[in-house]
Write a protein that holds these residues in place. Sequence first.
Motif, PDB file in Angstrom:
ATOM      1  N   LEU A 113      28.154  -9.006 -12.873  1.00 30.44           N
ATOM      2  CA  LEU A 113      29.498  -8.802 -13.376  1.00 30.44           C
ATOM      3  C   LEU A 113      30.479  -9.826 -12.804  1.00 30.44           C
ATOM      4  O   LEU A 113      31.643  -9.827 -13.171  1.00 30.44           O
ATOM      5  N   GLY A 114      30.023 -10.688 -11.906  1.00 33.73           N
ATOM      6  CA  GLY A 114      30.894 -11.682 -11.287  1.00 33.73           C
ATOM      7  C   GLY A 114      30.985 -12.978 -12.062  1.00 33.73           C
ATOM      8  O   GLY A 114      31.539 -13.957 -11.569  1.00 33.73           O
ATOM      9  N   VAL A 115      30.437 -13.009 -13.265  1.00 28.38           N
ATOM     10  CA  VAL A 115      30.462 -14.223 -14.088  1.00 28.38           C
ATOM     11  C   VAL A 115      31.242 -13.929 -15.358  1.00 28.38           C
ATOM     12  O   VAL A 115      31.039 -12.908 -16.006  1.00 28.38           O
ATOM     13  N   ARG A 116      32.142 -14.837 -15.710  1.00 23.64           N
ATOM     14  CA  ARG A 116      32.939 -14.695 -16.931  1.00 23.64           C
ATOM     15  C   ARG A 116      32.609 -15.830 -17.886  1.00 23.64           C
ATOM     16  O   ARG A 116      32.349 -16.947 -17.455  1.00 23.64           O
ATOM     17  N   ALA A 117      32.674 -15.537 -19.155  1.00 29.46           N
ATOM     18  CA  ALA A 117      32.514 -16.553 -20.192  1.00 29.46           C
ATOM     19  C   ALA A 117      33.672 -16.399 -21.160  1.00 29.46           C
ATOM     20  O   ALA A 117      33.952 -15.294 -21.625  1.00 29.46           O
ATOM     21  N   GLU A 118      34.352 -17.502 -21.427  1.00 30.83           N
ATOM     22  CA  GLU A 118      35.500 -17.479 -22.320  1.00 30.83           C
ATOM     23  C   GLU A 118      35.432 -18.651 -23.284  1.00 30.83           C
ATOM     24  O   GLU A 118      35.073 -19.753 -22.885  1.00 30.83           O
ATOM     25  N   PHE A 119      35.814 -18.395 -24.531  1.00 32.59           N
ATOM     26  CA  PHE A 119      35.886 -19.446 -25.543  1.00 32.59           C
ATOM     27  C   PHE A 119      37.303 -19.985 -25.534  1.00 32.59           C
ATOM     28  O   PHE A 119      38.262 -19.256 -25.793  1.00 32.59           O
ATOM     29  N   ARG A 120      37.442 -21.278 -25.167  1.00 30.83           N
ATOM     30  CA  ARG A 120      38.766 -21.903 -25.092  1.00 30.83           C
ATOM     31  C   ARG A 120      38.682 -23.320 -25.638  1.00 30.83           C
ATOM     32  O   ARG A 120      37.796 -24.077 -25.254  1.00 30.83           O
ATOM     33  N   ALA A 121      39.620 -23.654 -26.489  1.00 25.77           N
ATOM     34  CA  ALA A 121      39.773 -25.026 -26.994  1.00 25.77           C
ATOM     35  C   ALA A 121      38.463 -25.604 -27.530  1.00 25.77           C
ATOM     36  O   ALA A 121      38.122 -26.741 -27.251  1.00 25.77           O
ATOM     37  N   GLY A 122      37.717 -24.812 -28.264  1.00 28.12           N
ATOM     38  CA  GLY A 122      36.504 -25.305 -28.905  1.00 28.12           C
ATOM     39  C   GLY A 122      35.288 -25.398 -28.004  1.00 28.12           C
ATOM     40  O   GLY A 122      34.251 -25.914 -28.404  1.00 28.12           O
ATOM     41  N   ALA A 123      35.378 -24.901 -26.772  1.00 26.07           N
ATOM     42  CA  ALA A 123      34.243 -24.928 -25.845  1.00 26.07           C
ATOM     43  C   ALA A 123      34.182 -23.594 -25.110  1.00 26.07           C
ATOM     44  O   ALA A 123      35.133 -22.831 -25.103  1.00 26.07           O
ATOM     45  N   VAL A 124      33.046 -23.329 -24.484  1.00 26.54           N
ATOM     46  CA  VAL A 124      32.876 -22.106 -23.716  1.00 26.54           C
ATOM     47  C   VAL A 124      32.889 -22.477 -22.238  1.00 26.54           C
ATOM     48  O   VAL A 124      32.190 -23.398 -21.817  1.00 26.54           O
ATOM     49  N   ALA A 125      33.682 -21.749 -21.464  1.00 28.03           N
ATOM     50  CA  ALA A 125      33.735 -21.927 -20.012  1.00 28.03           C
ATOM     51  C   ALA A 125      33.023 -20.749 -19.369  1.00 28.03           C
ATOM     52  O   ALA A 125      33.388 -19.595 -19.605  1.00 28.03           O
ATOM     53  N   VAL A 126      31.972 -21.038 -18.585  1.00 26.57           N
ATOM     54  CA  VAL A 126      31.237 -20.006 -17.858  1.00 26.57           C
ATOM     55  C   VAL A 126      31.556 -20.221 -16.379  1.00 26.57           C
ATOM     56  O   VAL A 126      31.234 -21.265 -15.819  1.00 26.57           O
ATOM     57  N   GLY A 172      23.950 -24.930 -29.055  1.00 26.11           N
ATOM     58  CA  GLY A 172      24.713 -25.560 -30.116  1.00 26.11           C
ATOM     59  C   GLY A 172      26.211 -25.610 -29.851  1.00 26.11           C
ATOM     60  O   GLY A 172      26.940 -26.287 -30.557  1.00 26.11           O
ATOM     61  N   LEU A 173      26.689 -24.903 -28.837  1.00 24.66           N
ATOM     62  CA  LEU A 173      28.104 -24.929 -28.474  1.00 24.66           C
ATOM     63  C   LEU A 173      28.303 -25.814 -27.244  1.00 24.66           C
ATOM     64  O   LEU A 173      27.390 -26.002 -26.450  1.00 24.66           O
ATOM     65  N   THR A 174      29.501 -26.332 -27.092  1.00 23.49           N
ATOM     66  CA  THR A 174      29.842 -27.075 -25.885  1.00 23.49           C
ATOM     67  C   THR A 174      30.122 -26.062 -24.787  1.00 23.49           C
ATOM     68  O   THR A 174      30.949 -25.174 -24.950  1.00 23.49           O
ATOM     69  N   VAL A 175      29.405 -26.186 -23.667  1.00 24.46           N
ATOM     70  CA  VAL A 175      29.531 -25.233 -22.578  1.00 24.46           C
ATOM     71  C   VAL A 175      29.849 -25.978 -21.284  1.00 24.46           C
ATOM     72  O   VAL A 175      29.193 -26.957 -20.942  1.00 24.46           O
ATOM     73  N   HIS A 176      30.876 -25.500 -20.581  1.00 23.66           N
ATOM     74  CA  HIS A 176      31.238 -26.026 -19.270  1.00 23.66           C
ATOM     75  C   HIS A 176      30.958 -24.919 -18.260  1.00 23.66           C
ATOM     76  O   HIS A 176      31.444 -23.804 -18.426  1.00 23.66           O
TER      77      HIS A 176
END
Length: 107
Positions: free
Chosen positions: A50-63, A86-90
């Motif tokens: 539960l300590g990891v977040r994933a958010e879709f922002r500005a066309g990319a996913v931030a994990v 297939g998505l841009t992931v940071h």
Amino acid sequence: MSDPVGHQGPAASGPASADGSPGSPETPENAEYRVAHLQERLAAEELGELGVRAEFRAGAVAVTGTVPSAQCRETVLRVAREELAGLTVHTDVVVAETTSPDHAEEL
């Protein structure tokens, strides 16, 4: 439970349909669904993370987040690659330092 990884049919690789429904991995609606599914997998599967977040922002996913071990970090990154192919992931997932101190604290 079905796993969307590996689906390469027209709906997965083509543009969104004419009615605007999500059909491409690049549509925000589809990406947000996939991010939510990633969060569910991280919380429910073997990790219970539960300590990891994933958010879709500005066309990319931030994990982002902190995990207890390097093995846990690798598992989180593997699951993220599977779910978000297939998505841009940071990623910015760090391992918490849990070793005991090697010297006494000076007060």
